[in-house]
Design a protein around this motif. Structure first.
Motif, short mmCIF file in Angstrom:
data_model
loop_
_atom_site.label_atom_id
_atom_site.label_comp_id
_atom_site.label_asym_id
_atom_site.label_seq_id
_atom_site.Cartn_x
_atom_site.Cartn_y
_atom_site.Cartn_z
N HIS A 197 -16.48 -40.44 1.03
CA HIS A 197 -15.77 -38.71 0.61
C HIS A 197 -14.15 -39.91 1.25
N ASP A 198 -13.22 -39.17 -0.36
CA ASP A 198 -11.77 -39.15 0.36
C ASP A 198 -11.26 -37.85 0.12
N LEU A 199 -10.87 -37.00 1.11
CA LEU A 199 -10.49 -35.66 0.40
C LEU A 199 -8.84 -35.62 0.66
N LEU A 200 -8.85 -34.88 -0.45
CA LEU A 200 -8.25 -34.22 -1.59
C LEU A 200 -6.80 -34.21 -0.22
N PRO A 201 -5.43 -33.35 -0.83
CA PRO A 201 -4.93 -32.60 -0.26
C PRO A 201 -5.52 -31.58 -0.23
N PHE A 202 -4.59 -30.09 0.52
CA PHE A 202 -5.17 -29.37 0.43
C PHE A 202 -4.14 -28.73 1.46
N THR A 203 -2.87 -27.46 0.56
CA THR A 203 -1.70 -26.52 0.92
C THR A 203 -2.45 -25.18 0.26
N PRO A 204 -2.54 -24.32 1.64
CA PRO A 204 -3.09 -23.61 2.41
C PRO A 204 -2.36 -22.71 1.74
N ARG A 205 -2.78 -21.50 0.74
CA ARG A 205 -2.25 -20.44 0.09
C ARG A 205 -1.90 -19.29 1.06
N MET A 206 -1.78 -18.79 1.90
CA MET A 206 -1.54 -17.50 2.29
C MET A 206 -1.41 -16.40 2.20
N HIS A 265 -16.93 -16.07 15.21
CA HIS A 265 -16.38 -15.02 13.76
C HIS A 265 -16.36 -16.61 12.99
N ILE A 266 -15.49 -17.20 12.29
CA ILE A 266 -14.96 -17.82 11.70
C ILE A 266 -15.90 -18.95 11.42
N PHE A 267 -16.99 -19.71 11.97
CA PHE A 267 -17.70 -20.12 11.96
C PHE A 267 -18.58 -19.84 10.85
N THR A 268 -18.85 -17.92 11.64
CA THR A 268 -20.08 -17.94 10.32
C THR A 268 -19.30 -17.60 8.77
N LEU A 269 -17.74 -17.01 9.41
CA LEU A 269 -16.50 -16.78 7.56
C LEU A 269 -17.09 -17.91 6.75
N VAL A 270 -16.52 -19.47 7.64
CA VAL A 270 -16.53 -20.53 6.73
C VAL A 270 -18.04 -20.74 6.27
N ALA A 283 -9.96 -3.54 2.48
CA ALA A 283 -8.98 -4.12 1.96
C ALA A 283 -8.35 -5.31 2.78
N VAL A 284 -7.87 -4.30 4.32
CA VAL A 284 -7.33 -4.93 5.45
C VAL A 284 -8.53 -6.47 5.63
N VAL A 285 -10.02 -5.99 6.08
CA VAL A 285 -10.43 -7.22 6.25
C VAL A 285 -10.07 -8.43 5.74
N GLY A 286 -10.64 -7.97 3.62
CA GLY A 286 -10.56 -8.85 3.03
C GLY A 286 -9.12 -9.59 3.35
N ARG A 287 -8.08 -9.16 3.60
CA ARG A 287 -6.98 -10.30 3.78
C ARG A 287 -6.89 -10.84 5.11
N ILE A 288 -7.59 -10.13 6.10
CA ILE A 288 -7.74 -11.14 7.70
C ILE A 288 -8.08 -11.87 7.15
N GLU A 289 -9.59 -11.58 6.28
CA GLU A 289 -10.43 -12.89 6.14
C GLU A 289 -10.03 -13.65 5.61
N TRP A 290 -9.26 -13.33 3.63
CA TRP A 290 -8.40 -14.84 3.41
C TRP A 290 -7.15 -15.55 4.09
N GLN A 291 -6.68 -15.47 5.17
CA GLN A 291 -5.86 -15.93 6.14
C GLN A 291 -7.32 -16.46 7.43
N LEU A 292 -7.25 -16.21 7.91
CA LEU A 292 -8.76 -17.06 8.83
C LEU A 292 -9.40 -17.99 7.84
N TRP A 293 -9.49 -18.04 7.05
CA TRP A 293 -10.44 -18.98 5.89
C TRP A 293 -9.82 -20.33 5.88
N GLN A 294 -8.22 -19.75 5.16
CA GLN A 294 -7.17 -20.87 4.68
C GLN A 294 -6.63 -21.54 5.83
N HIS A 295 -6.73 -20.38 7.13
CA HIS A 295 -6.14 -21.74 8.22
C HIS A 295 -7.40 -22.68 8.36
#
Length: 269
Positions: free
Chosen positions: A240-249, A132-137, A212-224
């Motif tokens: 490519h040189d990846l820039l730093p990434f800080t998740p906003r959970m 599911h995370i694969f599909t989400l990303v 609303a609940v699914v939206g916040r679940i998927e936001w956190q899954l996506w950030q992780h």
């Protein structure tokens, strides 16, 4: 080397380069993890673009180009493999997950509904399947969108009977074994036109809060997932040189400082 953020890298890989990979069934069959069946889930998401599609998705879940446009960039292939690797993982919603700190719940009806929706989102073992995370990303990358975590305070209304606020009372009866069993009865005395002693009212959410609940679940899954991919790809790309990434959970808290991942979405061992 081009400096690039993980979101931009994913969009480039899945919209520009990975469509160059064919959907050869024999080649897909030899690949682990996602395979053709799960990639087909991405086809459904792609239909959101409003385009009629008559070709099968490739192993990365995207529709291949109808003409030969050359080989996909090696960095894009590495990105695709890393995203496919998410399918071998499982994720758990942390105990005590409370995604709506801004919502008031004086009657205690919102929290149980959130817990019920979150439990239903997971598989029987209580985890979110990595596929599911694969599909989400991939969906976010292809459609160039982010999960929508915005939500308004839900309306909570009193339970009614014939248009009037209803009253309830708890009573007890004996079962066949002689045990006392509680049940809920009408708590309004029609003859006296008043609630009986010990009567109480009940409340319910007016409408559904599932989106609303699914939206916040998927936001956190996506950030992780973005953090996982950034760490997996850092230093392994050719151009490519990846820039730093800080998740906003928890962006809904109005803070730039993310909560610890262990308090939100935990990667299962």
């Amino acid at each position: 080397m081009k400096k690039i953020g993980i979101e931009e890298l994913l969009t480039w890989a899945f919209t520009v380069e990975l469509p160059k990979v064919s959907a050869d069934r024999d080649w897909i069959a030899g690949l682990p993890s996602i395979g053709f069946a799960s990639a087909s889930g991405m086809l459904t998401e792609t239909l959101a673009l409003g385009t009629i599609i008559d070709r099968s998705p490739n192993a990365f879940g995207v529709i291949p180009c109808s003409i030969d446009t050359g080989e996909a960039h090696p960095d894009a292939m590495r990105v695709g493999d890393a995203v496919r690797g998410l399918g071998d993982m499982a994720f758990e919603i942390g105990e005590g997950w409370a995604p709506f700190p801004e919502w008031e719940d004086p009657h205690g009806v919102i929290a149980p509904e959130i817990a019920s929706i979150a439990a239903g989102y997971c598989a029987r073992d209580g985890r979110v399947n990595g596929r599911h995370i694969f599909t989400l990303v991939t969906t976010c990358a292809v459609l160039m969108k982010r999960p929508d975590w915005t939500a308004d305070q839900p309306e909570v209304v009193v339970v009614t009977n014939n248009g009037n606020p209803a009253w309830f009372v708890k009573r007890y009866a004996k079962d066949r074994m002689g045990r006392s069993v509680p049940y809920e009865d009408n708590g309004y005395d029609v003859k006296r036109q008043r609630p009986v002693k010990g009567a109480y009212r009940k409340y319910r959410i007016n409408g559904s809060i599932r989106a609303a609940v699914v939206g916040r679940i998927e936001w956190q899954l996506w950030q992780h997932a973005l953090l996982t991919l950034r760490d997996a790809l850092a230093g392994k790309l050719e151009g490519h040189d990846l820039l730093p990434f800080t998740p906003r959970m928890e962006p809904w808290r109005g803070s730039q400082n993310p909560a610890p991942i262990s308090q939100a979405i935990e990667s299962a061992a």
